[in-house]
Design a protein around this motif. Structure first.
Motif, short mmCIF file in Angstrom:
data_model
loop_
_atom_site.label_atom_id
_atom_site.label_comp_id
_atom_site.label_asym_id
_atom_site.label_seq_id
_atom_site.Cartn_x
_atom_site.Cartn_y
_atom_site.Cartn_z
N HIS A 1 0.84 -1.19 0.00
CA HIS A 1 0.00 0.00 0.00
C HIS A 1 0.89 1.26 0.00
O HIS A 1 2.01 1.23 0.51
CB HIS A 1 -0.89 0.04 1.24
CG HIS A 1 -1.86 -1.10 1.31
ND1 HIS A 1 -3.12 -1.04 0.75
CD2 HIS A 1 -1.77 -2.33 1.87
CE1 HIS A 1 -3.75 -2.19 0.96
NE2 HIS A 1 -2.95 -2.99 1.65
N ALA A 2 0.37 2.33 -0.53
CA ALA A 2 1.11 3.60 -0.48
C ALA A 2 1.12 4.09 0.96
O ALA A 2 0.08 4.15 1.61
CB ALA A 2 0.44 4.62 -1.40
N LEU A 3 2.30 4.45 1.44
CA LEU A 3 2.45 4.89 2.83
C LEU A 3 2.53 6.40 2.94
O LEU A 3 2.98 7.08 2.01
CB LEU A 3 3.71 4.28 3.45
CG LEU A 3 3.76 2.76 3.58
CD1 LEU A 3 5.07 2.34 4.25
CD2 LEU A 3 2.58 2.23 4.36
N ARG A 4 2.12 6.93 4.09
CA ARG A 4 2.27 8.34 4.39
C ARG A 4 2.98 8.47 5.75
O ARG A 4 2.36 8.80 6.76
CB ARG A 4 0.91 9.03 4.43
CG ARG A 4 1.00 10.57 4.47
CD ARG A 4 -0.38 11.22 4.59
NE ARG A 4 -1.03 10.89 5.84
CZ ARG A 4 -2.08 10.08 5.97
NH1 ARG A 4 -2.60 9.49 4.90
NH2 ARG A 4 -2.62 9.83 7.16
#
Length: 212
Positions: A197-200
């Motif tokens: 998943h794209a992380l922040r």
């Protein structure tokens, strides 16, 4: 002398309590993992070899002189040197926790992590309690060459991750070391759950505020 004995008795009981808490919540298992704490005299108390953290007997903990010589209690863990080299580099530390906790070990096996800082700064508490997590190359358990590798990484971080093995975390107090180790494990769990998943993660500016 009475004050020293009282301090030691309390610390022995605290090591046993922390060990049981860690074990009961599945952060270690069997006879894996070890805990140490430093007395005001510089002497160390440490969990002995082949002991389950879930059923420690305070009076049987291994005792080391301030110079690192085994001076009493049961036979020490063969990983005692891991604790001693953390104390050498982290002078203000009063305790060290080493676990084979599942998610941290899983992260230590991944091929594509940053060896200078394995886990991203996903939460504020991870940044405050752990900060950075360098990866120490793999060595067989008990290999004394591991001490040199750990000492090198511990110069700049109070927490290190042993490849294919588990975390070693120092803290000012035993509870500090315990909480930092638990925060590390939870962050490793988040990291693995979020893979793909794209992380922040927190930004460098956000991290700086937490460290100020």
């Amino acid at each position: 002398m009475t004050a020293v004995l009282s301090e030691e008795t309390k610390l022995r009981d605290q090591i046993a309590a922390v060990g049981k808490s860690i074990f009961d919540r599945g952060l270690t298992f069997g006879s894996t993992g070890n805990i140490s704490a430093r007395l005001s005299t510089g002497e160390l108390l440490m969990t002995p070899t082949n002991a389950s953290l879930g059923s420690l007997e305070p009076e049987r903990l291994s005792r080391f002189s301030a110079e690192g010589v085994h001076s009493g209690g049961d036979k020490p863990t063969k990983e005692a040197f891991l604790h001693q080299c953390m104390y050498c580099q982290q002078k203000m530390s009063g305790a060290v926790v080493h676990l084979h906790s599942t998610y941290a070990v899983a992260a230590s096996i991944l091929a594509d992590v940053d060896p200078e800082d394995v886990l991203p700064p996903l939460t504020a508490y991870y940044v405050m309690r752990v900060g950075s997590l360098p990866l120490v190359p793999y060595f067989p358990p008990g290999d004394k060459a591991l001490a040199k590798a750990v000492a090198e990484k511990a110069k700049s971080s109070h927490a290190v991750l042993l490849a294919n093995h588990g975390p070693v975390v120092a803290g000012k107090t035993l509870l500090d070391a315990q909480y930092a180790t638990e925060e590390l494990e939870e962050t490793a769990k988040l990291f693995l759950l979020l893979r793909g998943h794209a992380l922040r993660p927190l930004t460098p500016e956000q991290r700086a505020v937490l460290k100020s």
